[in-house]
Design a protein around this motif. Sequence first.
Motif, mmCIF file in Angstrom:
data_model
loop_
_atom_site.group_PDB
_atom_site.id
_atom_site.type_symbol
_atom_site.label_atom_id
_atom_site.label_comp_id
_atom_site.label_asym_id
_atom_site.label_seq_id
_atom_site.Cartn_x
_atom_site.Cartn_y
_atom_site.Cartn_z
ATOM 1 N N UNK A 116 -2.882 -40.543 7.959
ATOM 2 C CA UNK A 116 -1.923 -39.823 8.794
ATOM 3 C C UNK A 116 -2.023 -38.346 8.429
ATOM 4 N N UNK A 117 -2.344 -37.496 9.397
ATOM 5 C CA UNK A 117 -2.362 -36.050 9.142
ATOM 6 C C UNK A 117 -0.951 -35.539 9.419
ATOM 7 N N UNK A 118 -0.233 -35.223 8.339
ATOM 8 C CA UNK A 118 1.163 -34.811 8.484
ATOM 9 C C UNK A 118 1.310 -33.297 8.527
ATOM 10 N N UNK A 119 0.217 -32.580 8.246
ATOM 11 C CA UNK A 119 0.257 -31.116 8.248
ATOM 12 C C UNK A 119 -1.102 -30.554 8.549
ATOM 13 N N UNK A 120 -1.693 -29.848 7.580
ATOM 14 C CA UNK A 120 -3.019 -29.270 7.788
ATOM 15 C C UNK A 120 -4.118 -30.236 7.397
ATOM 16 N N UNK A 121 -5.246 -30.131 8.067
ATOM 17 C CA UNK A 121 -6.444 -30.928 7.761
ATOM 18 C C UNK A 121 -7.604 -29.943 7.761
ATOM 19 N N UNK A 122 -7.900 -29.369 6.589
ATOM 20 C CA UNK A 122 -8.847 -28.263 6.519
ATOM 21 C C UNK A 122 -10.030 -28.580 5.619
ATOM 22 N N UNK A 123 -11.234 -28.255 6.115
ATOM 23 C CA UNK A 123 -12.445 -28.227 5.309
ATOM 24 C C UNK A 123 -12.763 -29.514 4.583
ATOM 25 N N UNK A 124 -13.404 -29.353 3.415
ATOM 26 C CA UNK A 124 -13.903 -30.511 2.672
ATOM 27 C C UNK A 124 -12.766 -31.398 2.167
ATOM 28 N N UNK A 125 -11.571 -30.817 1.985
ATOM 29 C CA UNK A 125 -10.442 -31.644 1.544
ATOM 30 C C UNK A 125 -10.161 -32.779 2.517
ATOM 31 N N UNK A 126 -10.455 -32.547 3.799
ATOM 32 C CA UNK A 126 -10.207 -33.599 4.790
ATOM 33 C C UNK A 126 -11.160 -34.771 4.590
ATOM 34 N N UNK A 127 -12.375 -34.508 4.096
ATOM 35 C CA UNK A 127 -13.304 -35.602 3.803
ATOM 36 C C UNK A 127 -12.790 -36.412 2.614
ATOM 37 N N UNK A 128 -12.372 -35.697 1.555
ATOM 38 C CA UNK A 128 -11.880 -36.349 0.345
ATOM 39 C C UNK A 128 -10.673 -37.238 0.663
ATOM 40 N N UNK A 179 11.187 -32.346 8.276
ATOM 41 C CA UNK A 179 10.338 -32.171 7.099
ATOM 42 C C UNK A 179 8.871 -31.951 7.455
ATOM 43 N N UNK A 180 8.502 -32.157 8.713
ATOM 44 C CA UNK A 180 7.100 -31.991 9.108
ATOM 45 C C UNK A 180 6.643 -30.566 8.791
ATOM 46 N N UNK A 181 5.586 -30.398 7.995
ATOM 47 C CA UNK A 181 5.164 -29.058 7.575
ATOM 48 C C UNK A 181 4.672 -28.225 8.751
ATOM 49 N N UNK A 182 5.058 -26.970 8.763
ATOM 50 C CA UNK A 182 4.607 -26.068 9.830
ATOM 51 C C UNK A 182 3.706 -24.948 9.317
ATOM 52 N N UNK A 183 3.800 -24.606 8.023
ATOM 53 C CA UNK A 183 2.963 -23.507 7.553
ATOM 54 C C UNK A 183 1.727 -23.989 6.800
ATOM 55 N N UNK A 184 1.602 -25.324 6.587
ATOM 56 C CA UNK A 184 0.404 -25.927 5.997
ATOM 57 C C UNK A 184 0.073 -25.342 4.620
ATOM 58 N N UNK A 185 1.077 -24.874 3.924
ATOM 59 C CA UNK A 185 0.827 -24.298 2.604
ATOM 60 C C UNK A 185 1.032 -25.327 1.497
ATOM 61 N N UNK A 186 1.396 -26.552 1.848
ATOM 62 C CA UNK A 186 1.610 -27.644 0.894
ATOM 63 C C UNK A 186 2.729 -27.338 -0.091
ATOM 64 N N UNK A 187 3.634 -26.434 0.262
ATOM 65 C CA UNK A 187 4.712 -26.090 -0.652
ATOM 66 C C UNK A 187 5.828 -27.135 -0.632
ATOM 67 N N UNK A 188 5.882 -27.947 0.415
ATOM 68 C CA UNK A 188 6.921 -28.979 0.529
ATOM 69 C C UNK A 188 6.565 -30.162 -0.374
ATOM 70 N N UNK A 189 7.431 -30.570 -1.303
ATOM 71 C CA UNK A 189 7.126 -31.734 -2.143
ATOM 72 C C UNK A 189 6.928 -32.977 -1.271
ATOM 73 N N UNK A 190 5.777 -33.600 -1.392
ATOM 74 C CA UNK A 190 5.444 -34.701 -0.490
ATOM 75 C C UNK A 190 6.323 -35.924 -0.749
ATOM 76 N N UNK A 244 -2.180 -33.308 4.034
ATOM 77 C CA UNK A 244 -1.661 -31.963 4.307
ATOM 78 C C UNK A 244 -2.449 -31.042 3.395
ATOM 79 N N UNK A 245 -3.742 -30.879 3.699
ATOM 80 C CA UNK A 245 -4.653 -30.194 2.796
ATOM 81 C C UNK A 245 -4.385 -28.700 2.796
ATOM 82 N N UNK A 246 -4.564 -28.102 1.639
ATOM 83 C CA UNK A 246 -4.348 -26.662 1.501
ATOM 84 C C UNK A 246 -5.561 -25.907 2.033
ATOM 85 N N UNK A 247 -5.356 -24.681 2.551
ATOM 86 C CA UNK A 247 -6.501 -23.843 2.920
ATOM 87 C C UNK A 247 -7.421 -23.662 1.719
#
Length: 486
Positions: free
Chosen positions: A385-397, A261-272, A344-347
Amino acid sequence: ELLEKVKQGGGQKAILRHTQRNQKLFVRERLRLLLDRGDFLELSPLAGLDMPYGDVPAAGCLTGIGRICGVWCVFIASDATVKGGTIYPIGVKKQLRAQEIAMENRLLSVHLVDSGGAFLPLQSELFPDKLHGGRIFYNEAIMSAMGIPQVAVVCGSCVAGGAYVPTMAEESVIIDKIGTLFLAGPPLVKAATGEDVCPEDLGGARLHSQVSGCSDHFAPSEEEAYECLRNVVCTLNWEAVPEEAREPDCPLYSPEELLGLAPLDYSCSLPVKLILSRLVDGSRFQEFKATYGTTLVTGFGHVEGHLVGIVANNGELAHHAALKGSHFVQLCGQRGIPILFLQNTAPQPAGPASISQAEAHSNRLKAQASMMSAVACAAVPKITIVIGGCFGSDSYVMCGRSFSPNFLFLWPNARVALVDSRHFPTVPPAGDWTGEELELKQLKANAFKPVQFSALSRLEEESSAFYSSSRLWDDGIILPQDTRKV
């Protein structure tokens, strides 16, 4: 494979010299003798993995958390197979992080010292600044003032800066014929005065136990030294944490399935919630505002018997989602409930192209700013825990490293970057162009043609979990199926 590589320390030649010529135990053997059941959580094991200095994939010290006589401890243990335990800049950073954890959580600090001191050719990266090597000794003094016990074993040569660590500890043990303490060893004495002196006479166990008083306990062997230290811990009057009375419920779905289940495309399409059902006890999750701001999932659950508030990305962190997150984080702060963030922040979405989009963008930014303030000010333990993507300002939030979570771990598939490499500026597709658009197209073509691929590949490399963990931007990469235990 990388973890096994790191466990080799300085390589076979160095290990043989350490264990056969010097008759010393390997660092992980020492910990197995010292810690209850030999069980511990190693912190940032991949630190220094690809650093430009040194020719071994390790930092020269091992840090972690474990229990001695039921007391939770942070330990800092030299790995003398790596350049004789010499301290590199990444090793300093690793030790300072361990001390920060000890101070933040009021954990007993244990030092197993076997170090040749600072690596002098890199002294400008080790010595002069506020968060360089001297900060280790400053922290020892501050921790003593805070009433946090620190104990040490001199289990090898402790030279220069390495000699201050055990002498500043509350109690220290030194091992006969193995442990030595001095500011400068026999070679420097010979160079400075012409005098020949052996390590034992200059700073051996008997000298420091009987004459100088730098050491408090004399141990004839390594095994007896660690038994002695365990006895010392029992007399510190520091509260031991009782064992759990009962085993917590396992999730209804196997944590082993997290590997798939670990996300690989970082699109957040997988229901968490698929991931949560394999993390929380009994797969029980009390969701908060379930139908509002659904791109962020919030709620309460237990992990290994401990009640936590969970904040998990489920898509783009939009306006309503950020407002919900702010509300929930404040609730956890009010109730004194620790928070677990699953990132698992979205782009980042494209910039606004109309007045209505600009207004929506502004509202989103205001809501995210509100959540940032709530996360920063929540006076409860926070684990990310960063389970996928960690992008931009979302990572601060979502309580990234700059927001000082108590711990931050990555899954091996994680990506940490300001932008997703797939969203890197590229030349627009061919089509009908106005004059301004044509000029922009030519400008981008000229600007990115020579560097685009190198910049993309560099961004790709620098956003990997391994690049991040090597530089100690986190507390280590963990396997998804181990998340509950960690």
